[in-house]
Each structure stands twice: as structure tokens, then as C-alpha cells.
Design an enzyme around this catalytic site. Sequence first.
Site, PDB file in Angstrom:
ATOM      1  N   TYR A 109       1.188   5.133   6.104  1.00 53.31           N
ATOM      2  CA  TYR A 109       0.929   5.995   4.941  1.00 53.31           C
ATOM      3  C   TYR A 109      -0.300   5.481   4.216  1.00 53.31           C
ATOM      4  O   TYR A 109      -0.446   4.284   3.991  1.00 53.31           O
ATOM      5  CB  TYR A 109       2.128   5.986   3.978  1.00 53.31           C
ATOM      6  CG  TYR A 109       1.826   6.715   2.677  1.00 53.31           C
ATOM      7  CD1 TYR A 109       2.155   8.055   2.521  1.00 53.31           C
ATOM      8  CD2 TYR A 109       1.179   6.060   1.628  1.00 53.31           C
ATOM      9  CE1 TYR A 109       1.854   8.727   1.351  1.00 53.31           C
ATOM     10  CE2 TYR A 109       0.860   6.739   0.450  1.00 53.31           C
ATOM     11  CZ  TYR A 109       1.206   8.068   0.325  1.00 53.31           C
ATOM     12  OH  TYR A 109       0.896   8.731  -0.834  1.00 53.31           O
ATOM     13  N   GLU A 197      -3.639  12.294   0.318  1.00 61.55           N
ATOM     14  CA  GLU A 197      -2.706  11.560   1.171  1.00 61.55           C
ATOM     15  C   GLU A 197      -3.003  11.791   2.646  1.00 61.55           C
ATOM     16  O   GLU A 197      -3.310  12.912   3.053  1.00 61.55           O
ATOM     17  CB  GLU A 197      -1.268  12.040   0.941  1.00 61.55           C
ATOM     18  CG  GLU A 197      -0.622  11.524  -0.313  1.00 61.55           C
ATOM     19  CD  GLU A 197       0.850  11.937  -0.389  1.00 61.55           C
ATOM     20  OE1 GLU A 197       1.660  11.132  -0.857  1.00 61.55           O
ATOM     21  OE2 GLU A 197       1.178  13.063   0.029  1.00 61.55           O
TER      22      GLU A 197
END
Length: 391
Positions: A109, A197
Site C-alpha cells: 500500500y 493511493e
Amino acid sequence: MKIHEYQARQILSDAGIPVPQATVVRTPEEAAEAFKSFAGPMCVVKAQVYAGGRGKAGFVKLVKSADEARQAAQFMLTHRMTSYQTGPEGVPVSVLLVAPGVEIAKEYYLGMTLDRSRSTLTMIASAEGGVEIEEVAKKSPEKVLKEPLHPLLGLQGYQARELAYKLGFKDKLAGEAARVMVNLSTAFIKTDASLAEINPLVVTKDGKLLAIDAKFNFDDSALFRHNDIVAMEDESQEKPLDVRAKKANLNYIALDGTIGCLVNGAGLAMATMDIIKLHGAEPANFLDVGGSVTADGAIEAFRIILSDPKVKGILVNIFGGIAKCDVIADALVKAGREVGFKVPVVVRLEGTNVDKAREILRNAKSELPMILGASDLTDAAKKVTAAVKAA
Ligand code: GDP
Ligand code: MN
């Protein structure tokens, strides 16, 4: 403002971040054609919606033939997608992305946002990628790394390298991961994003680093300097009432309660919500019509509030400074005539032209009996909560 994954991928790619090639399609047939054009053993078909959690919801699908691609597309284009990020009503799907499937060795991530408590932009990274980062943060917060950015220098090379090593990257990949981090932070700042993201950032089985999902949200207050981003907006993904409120220059946020609020000024709107709660009820919305509200804007505000079936009563709280009380009173009467008030509308007006406003409301009393005057804010809150409880 939000954009679709395929648009966010373009931003990443322009910033020098490795993103697999992909095709945007709008029909099952186009999805099948896209599969063939990639000439590989596997593709991924992905619904383009303003919400995550698509994988679990069945809207990110690995397919092994043109026929499977067609079927996956057929399903996605004929169903709304529901996930933990959407309401139970879900979001419509009209655009898909088809990309060659990658063989994933590990998912990471990587994110950028503003850490309000530190007042700094912050890079967030985790070796537990692919899954909901919120869950990782809850269960094992130590697995979510945060790196604040220098306000002038941004994310510096040493910070990115340190993060990459902490995530477990080694040798050449560590350098590549650090470059992805610096490029993501630069793209975030350049586009005035509020959230960026890559989840997941993957290492493939043949050792390549790739961003295979992308999300960008932007700071609405900065959109005036990003016409290219504004042009990407897909209104079909927004709630219809939000789109209408935006067009009428109203600051509107739907909430779960039963009392609709129409207020001028964000601070007054907050105070109005507080006093409703103090008297034991819940606001159905936050609505700031702004200081220079027009009659048309106010009427549209009433239409928006009244089209929410949860609303059992309305509290109008206007402090006439720049806004004039009589304009609001006029709008109230017009709205009442046009849409018909089936719920009590408690009105507290104070300030510029308040006497004129009271007269307008008095004259409309027999025609619009649902309008109730209030002597002050506490009186208004008591009246509207009592009316809602009685309903
Ligand atoms: P999200 O669920 O909306 O965040 O959609 P993602 O694009 O992140 O996809 C969800 C998950 O599907 C990823 O975490 C991967 O595990 C998987 N996935 C997506 N694309 C591929 C792919 O090309 N190959 C493989 N093997 N898995 C993929
Ligand atoms: Mn994802």
C-alpha cells in the site's frame, strides 16, 4: 472531487510511475475485443466507479478468454456495485477498464494525504497492501508507516529510501520503490490532491514493480486552477442531490437524521445542528446557503431538503447580514407554493429586513399553515424537535 481509476492511472503514468497498459471499454463486446488485443493468457476487467472495495464485490475480475471478459463486462454493466464504501443503494457502472493480468508476488500500500493533526502532507506506506488499509491500521497500526513531508522540500530521497527498506524492498527494487514514492508525492502536490493511493503497488513474479490500482481525490478549493481535472468529473457517480446542490452553489451534506436544516453560514449551520442534537433530535443535513443567497438558490435548497424522504421537519435559521431576511421569506413562500410543505417548517429569522420578512410570513400564514415562527434559536429548536417527535 473524485475521478475514476483509469484517469488516476494516467496521472501516475504521467508522473513516471510504472502502470500496466489498459483499455477503457463501455460494452461487453469492447471488453472481448480488448482481451484479444492484449494477446495474453489473462486480463483483469475492472468496474470504474467512485468507490473502492470492488475486488470483494465482484467488480474486479480476472478472466482467461475473450468470452469470459465479455461475460464479466456484461455482469458489471448491468448491476450497481455495492461495497463497504457505498451506501446500500450502490453506484452505477457504465465504464470498465480491461488490462493484462499481472502475476502478483506481493502487494503493498502506498498513499499520500494531509495529516491534519500534524499539519503536514504525509506519505503512508504498508507491506500489507491490497486489503483495506483502514483494517490494517485498526488491527496492527505498527504495520502502517507514516512519513511527514517537509513543507518546502517535499518527500526527500533519503525518506523514500528509508521507507522502501522498512517495507522490505531490497537492491534495485528498493530504488524503484523510492522513486515511485517521490513521484507519487510530486503528483499529489502538483494536482492539489487531498488523497492519492496506490493499493496495491505490486511486485510481479518476474520482479517488476507496478501500480495496478489508483485513486485520486482533489481539494475542491483548488479546482479553479485545474481545468483538466474538472473536465474529468463523472456526475453519474455522485448522488443526484449533491450534484444539484453544487450547481446551485449550496454547501450541502446529507446526514442520517430527520430535521432538515436551511442556514446561511457554515458556523451558524454547525450551531444549528448542535442545538438540534441538544434538544434530542438529529439533523438530516448540513446546508449552508451562503452569505449572498438568492431567491432561486433558496428555493432550490428547499427542493433539495424536501426531496429527502427522511425529513420530518425543517428548521430555517437565517441571520440576515449580507443575506436579507425578506429574500429568504419570499423564497420560503414561493417554495411552499411550488413544492407544498407536508412537514412543519420552523423559521427563525434575525437581522437585515427582518420586519419585512415577518410581514411576508404573516401574510402567507393561512395559505401555508405548516410554516411556524420562532422567537429565537432555542424556541425554534424546541418547536422543530417537538414537531418531529409528534410526527
Ligand atoms: P479495489 O478492490 O476496488 O481496491 O480494486 P483493485 O484494483 O485494488 O483490485 C482488488 C484486488 O484484485 C487486488 O488487490 C489484487 O489482489 C486483485 N487484482 C487486481 N488486478 C489484478 C491482476 O492483474 N492480477 C492479479 N493476479 N490480481 C489482480
Ligand atoms: Mn485497490
